[in-house]
Design an enzyme around this catalytic site. Structure first.
Site, PDB file in Angstrom:
ATOM      1  N   SER A 102       0.839  -1.199   0.000  1.00 24.40           N
ATOM      2  CA  SER A 102       0.000   0.000   0.000  1.00 24.40           C
ATOM      3  C   SER A 102       0.874   1.249   0.000  1.00 24.40           C
ATOM      4  O   SER A 102       1.897   1.306   0.692  1.00 24.40           O
ATOM      5  CB  SER A 102      -0.895   0.010   1.238  1.00 24.40           C
ATOM      6  OG  SER A 102      -1.557   1.253   1.343  1.00 24.40           O
ATOM      7  N   TYR A 124      -3.039   5.353  -4.746  1.00 26.92           N
ATOM      8  CA  TYR A 124      -4.217   6.194  -4.972  1.00 26.92           C
ATOM      9  C   TYR A 124      -3.667   7.468  -5.592  1.00 26.92           C
ATOM     10  O   TYR A 124      -2.585   7.911  -5.213  1.00 26.92           O
ATOM     11  CB  TYR A 124      -4.885   6.567  -3.641  1.00 26.92           C
ATOM     12  CG  TYR A 124      -5.451   5.412  -2.852  1.00 26.92           C
ATOM     13  CD1 TYR A 124      -6.622   4.774  -3.250  1.00 26.92           C
ATOM     14  CD2 TYR A 124      -4.840   4.980  -1.678  1.00 26.92           C
ATOM     15  CE1 TYR A 124      -7.165   3.732  -2.505  1.00 26.92           C
ATOM     16  CE2 TYR A 124      -5.371   3.937  -0.922  1.00 26.92           C
ATOM     17  CZ  TYR A 124      -6.536   3.327  -1.345  1.00 26.92           C
ATOM     18  OH  TYR A 124      -7.077   2.307  -0.611  1.00 26.92           O
ATOM     19  N   THR A 150      -5.604   1.935  -7.526  1.00 34.54           N
ATOM     20  CA  THR A 150      -6.914   1.607  -6.935  1.00 34.54           C
ATOM     21  C   THR A 150      -7.925   2.650  -7.387  1.00 34.54           C
ATOM     22  O   THR A 150      -7.737   3.848  -7.154  1.00 34.54           O
ATOM     23  CB  THR A 150      -6.813   1.561  -5.399  1.00 34.54           C
ATOM     24  OG1 THR A 150      -5.852   0.559  -5.043  1.00 34.54           O
ATOM     25  CG2 THR A 150      -8.148   1.228  -4.763  1.00 34.54           C
ATOM     26  N   LYS A 215      -7.028  -1.734 -10.068  1.00 36.73           N
ATOM     27  CA  LYS A 215      -7.681  -2.498  -8.990  1.00 36.73           C
ATOM     28  C   LYS A 215      -9.013  -1.861  -8.599  1.00 36.73           C
ATOM     29  O   LYS A 215      -9.066  -0.658  -8.321  1.00 36.73           O
ATOM     30  CB  LYS A 215      -6.763  -2.529  -7.762  1.00 36.73           C
ATOM     31  CG  LYS A 215      -7.362  -3.174  -6.526  1.00 36.73           C
ATOM     32  CD  LYS A 215      -6.334  -3.269  -5.414  1.00 36.73           C
ATOM     33  CE  LYS A 215      -6.857  -3.979  -4.184  1.00 36.73           C
ATOM     34  NZ  LYS A 215      -7.613  -3.112  -3.272  1.00 36.73           N
ATOM     35  N   HIS A 239     -12.920  -4.129  -2.905  1.00 33.42           N
ATOM     36  CA  HIS A 239     -12.151  -3.579  -1.788  1.00 33.42           C
ATOM     37  C   HIS A 239     -12.489  -4.302  -0.474  1.00 33.42           C
ATOM     38  O   HIS A 239     -12.523  -3.712   0.594  1.00 33.42           O
ATOM     39  CB  HIS A 239     -12.436  -2.078  -1.656  1.00 33.42           C
ATOM     40  CG  HIS A 239     -11.261  -1.245  -1.230  1.00 33.42           C
ATOM     41  ND1 HIS A 239     -10.685  -0.294  -2.032  1.00 33.42           N
ATOM     42  CD2 HIS A 239     -10.543  -1.210  -0.076  1.00 33.42           C
ATOM     43  CE1 HIS A 239      -9.681   0.299  -1.380  1.00 33.42           C
ATOM     44  NE2 HIS A 239      -9.570  -0.253  -0.190  1.00 33.42           N
TER      45      HIS A 239
END
Ligand SMILES: Cc1cc2nc3c(=O)[nH]c(=O)nc-3n(C[C@H](O)[C@H](O)[C@H](O)COP(=O)(O)O)c2cc1C
Length: 343
Positions: A102, A124, A150, A215, A239
């Site tokens: 992440s 992100y 994402t 994603k 998610h």
């Protein structure tokens, strides 16, 4: 009960209430989080096939992986265990599994890269895209082999708190977002982008020089737009039920995406994968790889040995499932499932 099946219960007994709630909870009423799963997929196994030697190896984004599953990105691994991402990375490296890190990680990318794990960055994008560049450069320098964008999080969905404290009241800020420039979150334009479009895939590929995985796709038409915009893979995900509640479960969405783009790009899936049978179900419905979200977090409560055992037990379960399904390879697994209903 198998060790894998008991993992969540054991983790629940030892995590503090805010961390447990953070990991477990879905958005809003938790419909999608509860519904995730693969138990309604049925197999049509082959017989009279030699399954003496089973290979779980596969190719992901053109690189070899020893197993067709990887670890999905998750924030706050260091709140689950002090060694967080490093423990996760070491265990994944030993198992030959891809790790997706992440961008909110609490460990410098360089430390993760130094474990030798094959890893991809999850990102992100902020409203001002250029603000993401230093973080992307750090990931590239630390050996990230792909960027996973994402796209299901234009805003963070509401989760209802059960207890008095939520994780954000108690978390040590040093466990979070250490790969961003200091003061990043206070800069104008650092909020999540609400205007992501297919052009962002090209921008990301250009600035990172890496393949881009998208994603959070659930629809065939969106998957097609991703492929047309240059994505190397699409990742079917809701998610873990943490974004749009009542979004369809991924076992129901997968086949439509595979049908639309499976011949052109890799298709990955996550959501409720907890066992070897779940992995076989996802592969059988056409996924090229399966990603694990909460399962490795529950395992991480027991540190690197916990994640190592998760991989080992999953390998044993998937191998048994392959043999019983008459499959020697990941390619053999494709098509031995009967679909659950479509969304
Ligand atoms: C605690 C937690 C944190 C997560 N953080 C992220 C994140 O930072 N970025 C992201 O793209 N997905 C994140 N996810 C979603 C996972 O990558 C994955 O899509 C989901 O957990 C899969 O479902 P499963 O938990 O049922 O396996 C997170 C999930 C959990 C449980």
């Amino acid at each position: 009960m198998t060790w894998l099946a008991e993992l969540e219960e054991r983790a629940r007994a030892s995590l503090t209430a805010p961390v447990l709630e953070y990991v477990a909870t879905g958005a809003r009423e938790g419909v999608s989080a509860r519904e995730a799963g693969w138990a309604d997929v049925r197999f049509l196994p082959h017989v009279l096939r030699d399954v003496t030697d089973v290979s779980l190896g596969t190719t992901l984004l053109g690189g070899e992986a020893e197993v067709p599953w990887g670890v999905a990105p998750s924030t706050l691994q260091r709140a689950v265990h002090p060694e967080g991402e490093v423990a996760m990375a070491r265990a994944c490296a030993a198992a030959g599994s891809v790790l997706v890190v992440s961008s909110n990680a609490g460990t410098p990318f360089a430390e993760i890269g130094a474990t030798g794990v094959r890893w991809w960055l999850q990102a992100y994008l902020p409203a001002d895209r250029t603000l993401a560049q230093p973080m992307l450069e750090r990931a590239v320098a630390a050996g990230a082999e792909a960027v996973v964008l994402t796209v299901d999080t234009p805003v963070v969905a509401t989760k209802y708190a059960a207890g008095e404290q939520v994780i954000w009241d108690v978390v040590d800020p040093q466990l979070l977002r250490v790969n961003f420039d200091p003061g990043y979150d206070d800069r104008p334009g650092a909020e999540k982008a609400t205007d992501l479009g297919p052009h962002d895939l090209g921008w990301l590929a250009e600035v990172s020089g890496l393949p881009v995985v998208v994603k959070g796709v659930l629809r065939g038409d969106d998957a097609r737009r991703c492929a047309q915009a240059g994505a190397s893979a699409v990742w079917v995900s809701n998610h873990g039920g943490r974004q749009l509640d009542r979004a369809v479960r991924t076992s129901a969405a997968l086949a439509g995406v595979v049908e639309e783009v499976g011949a052109d790009v890799d298709v990955y899936v996550d959501g409720g994968v907890r066992s070897g049978l779940d992995v076989l179900a996802a592969l059988a419905l056409g996924a090229d790889a399966v990603f694990l979200g909460r399962l490795p977090l529950w395992a991480l409560v027991e540190g690197e040995p916990g994640v190592a055992r998760m991989h080992a037990d999953l390998r044993a379960e998937v191998t048994e499932a392959f043999r019983l399904g008459g499959c020697r390879t990941v390619a053999d697994a494709r098509g031995i499932a009967v679909l659950p209903e479509r969304p």
